[in-house]
Write a protein that holds these residues in place. Structure first.
Motif, PDB file in Angstrom:
ATOM      1  N   VAL A   3       0.850  -1.184   0.000  1.00 19.58           N
ATOM      2  CA  VAL A   3       0.000   0.000   0.000  1.00 19.58           C
ATOM      3  C   VAL A   3       0.893   1.243   0.000  1.00 19.58           C
ATOM      4  N   GLU A   4       0.453   2.295  -0.693  1.00 16.37           N
ATOM      5  CA  GLU A   4       1.308   3.483  -0.832  1.00 16.37           C
ATOM      6  C   GLU A   4       1.661   4.106   0.511  1.00 16.37           C
ATOM      7  N   ARG A   5       0.650   4.296   1.372  1.00 17.57           N
ATOM      8  CA  ARG A   5       0.899   4.872   2.697  1.00 17.57           C
ATOM      9  C   ARG A   5       0.471   3.850   3.747  1.00 17.57           C
ATOM     10  N   GLN A   6       1.452   3.164   4.290  1.00 16.99           N
ATOM     11  CA  GLN A   6       1.176   2.109   5.255  1.00 16.99           C
ATOM     12  C   GLN A   6       2.326   2.037   6.250  1.00 16.99           C
ATOM     13  N   ILE A   7       1.998   1.981   7.536  1.00 16.52           N
ATOM     14  CA  ILE A   7       3.035   1.826   8.546  1.00 16.52           C
ATOM     15  C   ILE A   7       3.519   0.382   8.522  1.00 16.52           C
ATOM     16  N   ARG A   8       4.824   0.207   8.391  1.00 16.81           N
ATOM     17  CA  ARG A   8       5.447  -1.110   8.491  1.00 16.81           C
ATOM     18  C   ARG A   8       6.450  -1.050   9.628  1.00 16.81           C
ATOM     19  N   ALA A   9       6.390  -2.026  10.538  1.00 13.54           N
ATOM     20  CA  ALA A   9       7.180  -1.929  11.758  1.00 13.54           C
ATOM     21  C   ALA A   9       7.376  -3.300  12.392  1.00 13.54           C
ATOM     22  N   CYS A  10       8.278  -3.359  13.350  1.00 11.05           N
ATOM     23  CA  CYS A  10       8.386  -4.506  14.259  1.00 11.05           C
ATOM     24  C   CYS A  10       7.462  -4.207  15.437  1.00 11.05           C
ATOM     25  N   TYR A  11       6.567  -5.108  15.738  1.00  9.39           N
ATOM     26  CA  TYR A  11       5.644  -4.862  16.845  1.00  9.39           C
ATOM     27  C   TYR A  11       5.139  -6.171  17.423  1.00  9.39           C
ATOM     28  N   GLY A  12       4.655  -6.077  18.665  1.00 11.17           N
ATOM     29  CA  GLY A  12       4.038  -7.203  19.339  1.00 11.17           C
ATOM     30  C   GLY A  12       2.649  -6.819  19.791  1.00 11.17           C
ATOM     31  N   ASP A  13       2.109  -7.597  20.718  1.00  8.51           N
ATOM     32  CA  ASP A  13       0.756  -7.340  21.181  1.00  8.51           C
ATOM     33  C   ASP A  13       0.627  -5.999  21.896  1.00  8.51           C
ATOM     34  N   GLU A  14       1.689  -5.581  22.597  1.00  8.76           N
ATOM     35  CA  GLU A  14       1.600  -4.382  23.440  1.00  8.76           C
ATOM     36  C   GLU A  14       2.494  -3.235  22.994  1.00  8.76           C
ATOM     37  N   THR A  15       3.521  -3.518  22.185  1.00 11.93           N
ATOM     38  CA  THR A  15       4.498  -2.479  21.852  1.00 11.93           C
ATOM     39  C   THR A  15       4.773  -2.436  20.357  1.00 11.93           C
ATOM     40  N   ILE A  16       5.319  -1.306  19.923  1.00  9.19           N
ATOM     41  CA  ILE A  16       5.795  -1.118  18.559  1.00  9.19           C
ATOM     42  C   ILE A  16       7.179  -0.478  18.646  1.00  9.19           C
ATOM     43  N   ARG A  17       8.067  -0.841  17.730  1.00  8.17           N
ATOM     44  CA  ARG A  17       9.443  -0.338  17.752  1.00  8.17           C
ATOM     45  C   ARG A  17       9.598   0.852  16.804  1.00  8.17           C
ATOM     46  N   VAL A  18      10.266   1.887  17.298  1.00  3.81           N
ATOM     47  CA  VAL A  18      10.613   3.050  16.490  1.00  3.81           C
ATOM     48  C   VAL A  18      12.104   3.301  16.632  1.00  3.81           C
ATOM     49  N   TYR A  19      12.645   4.124  15.751  1.00  4.11           N
ATOM     50  CA  TYR A  19      14.088   4.381  15.735  1.00  4.11           C
ATOM     51  C   TYR A  19      14.373   5.875  15.814  1.00  4.11           C
ATOM     52  N   ARG A  69      24.830   7.255  16.667  1.00  4.41           N
ATOM     53  CA  ARG A  69      24.275   6.135  17.446  1.00  4.41           C
ATOM     54  C   ARG A  69      22.794   5.993  17.119  1.00  4.41           C
ATOM     55  N   VAL A  70      22.393   4.795  16.782  1.00  3.80           N
ATOM     56  CA  VAL A  70      21.001   4.522  16.445  1.00  3.80           C
ATOM     57  C   VAL A  70      20.373   3.681  17.548  1.00  3.80           C
ATOM     58  N   LEU A  71      19.241   4.172  18.031  1.00  9.17           N
ATOM     59  CA  LEU A  71      18.526   3.497  19.108  1.00  9.17           C
ATOM     60  C   LEU A  71      17.210   2.926  18.590  1.00  9.17           C
ATOM     61  N   ALA A  72      16.908   1.710  19.036  1.00 11.08           N
ATOM     62  CA  ALA A  72      15.597   1.105  18.802  1.00 11.08           C
ATOM     63  C   ALA A  72      14.802   1.282  20.091  1.00 11.08           C
ATOM     64  N   ILE A  73      13.675   1.954  19.987  1.00 13.75           N
ATOM     65  CA  ILE A  73      12.869   2.286  21.170  1.00 13.75           C
ATOM     66  C   ILE A  73      11.532   1.567  21.068  1.00 13.75           C
ATOM     67  N   ASP A  74      11.239   0.747  22.057  1.00 15.38           N
ATOM     68  CA  ASP A  74       9.933   0.088  22.118  1.00 15.38           C
ATOM     69  C   ASP A  74       8.983   0.971  22.917  1.00 15.38           C
ATOM     70  N   VAL A  75       7.849   1.309  22.294  1.00 16.25           N
ATOM     71  CA  VAL A  75       6.845   2.151  22.949  1.00 16.25           C
ATOM     72  C   VAL A  75       5.521   1.395  22.975  1.00 16.25           C
ATOM     73  N   VAL A 145       8.577  10.280  26.851  1.00 19.14           N
ATOM     74  CA  VAL A 145       9.702   9.950  27.734  1.00 19.14           C
ATOM     75  C   VAL A 145       9.248   9.446  29.102  1.00 19.14           C
ATOM     76  N   ARG A 146       8.060   9.831  29.561  1.00 17.94           N
ATOM     77  CA  ARG A 146       7.605   9.459  30.903  1.00 17.94           C
ATOM     78  C   ARG A 146       6.735   8.205  30.942  1.00 17.94           C
ATOM     79  N   GLN A 147       5.983   7.951  29.864  1.00 16.31           N
ATOM     80  CA  GLN A 147       4.969   6.900  29.920  1.00 16.31           C
ATOM     81  C   GLN A 147       5.099   5.812  28.857  1.00 16.31           C
ATOM     82  N   TRP A 148       5.482   6.169  27.644  1.00 17.15           N
ATOM     83  CA  TRP A 148       5.347   5.222  26.536  1.00 17.15           C
ATOM     84  C   TRP A 148       6.516   4.274  26.372  1.00 17.15           C
TER      85      TRP A 148
END
Length: 197
Positions: A3-19, A69-75, A145-148
């Motif tokens: 799909v032209e505009r579609q979020i593709r990511a690593c994710y589980g039931d509760e979290t999604i990973r961003v960089y 430095r590249v960080l993978a952040i699970d939110v 930074v405080r919750q997610w």
């Protein structure tokens, strides 16, 4: 079909990973604290990216100054959805907004920006489909930074390794190291709000 505009990511039931990519001082402090702390500045807009390849393009395989430095952040997915529900598109889209004034009012009121930029291949060439970038400011940064955030990992090493394979023409070896990203399911209201699809 992609799909032209579609979020593709690593994710589980509760979290999604961003960089995100940062200089060492910010990255080290975040890794030690498990979230972003000074010298990270909460007053500035911060951009999160679910696409590893777009992050690689943006930071030049972790080779650009200030992005070493590249960080993978699970939110949490709940936090991620909050951000998207409070987002304004960076550009006016007649398929989403009634008129330019309505879009401008949304941009002014929103603590989150969304833009859809061309996804990139291993050689940073633009592809036909787009990847989402999400800019957080004000209340959104505070929540981020405080919750997610549930975890932060340093993925600079794999970024360098993939980049070295690409530079040497070993595309298959590089591709084998990429994170397994898949289409992320968005609620219908967010699809329409973000002009996804």
């Amino acid at each position: 079909m992609i799909v032209e505009r579609q979020i593709r990511a690593c994710y589980g039931d509760e979290t999604i990973r961003v960089y995100q990519a940062y200089p060492p001082a910010i990255a080290d402090a975040a890794l030690d604290a498990g979230t972003f702390v000074p010298p990270f500045k909460r007053e500035r807009m911060t951009w999160i990216k679910p696409s590893f390849r777009w992050m690689a393009y943006r930071c030049g395989w972790a080779g650009k100054a200030g992005q070493e430095r590249v960080l993978a952040i699970d939110v949490t997915r709940a936090g991620f959805h909050w951000a998207l529900r409070h987002a304004a598109l960076s550009h006016f889209d007649p398929a989403v907004h009634d008129d330019p004034d309505a879009w401008a009012a949304q941009v002014t009121a929103s603590p989150v920006r969304v833009q859809w930029d061309p996804e990139r291949d291993l050689h940073h060439r633009p592809l036909d489909h787009r990847s989402i970038q999400i800019g957080l400011r004000g209340a959104a940064v505070q929540r981020y930074v405080r919750q997610w955030i549930t975890g932060i990992a340093d993925v600079t090493g794999v970024m360098h390794e993939i980049g070295a394979h690409v530079a040497a023409g070993r595309d298959e070896a590089a591709r084998a190291l990429l994170p397994a990203e898949r289409p992320y399911p968005l609620p219908d209201d967010l699809v329409s709000r973000l002009g996804a699809g």
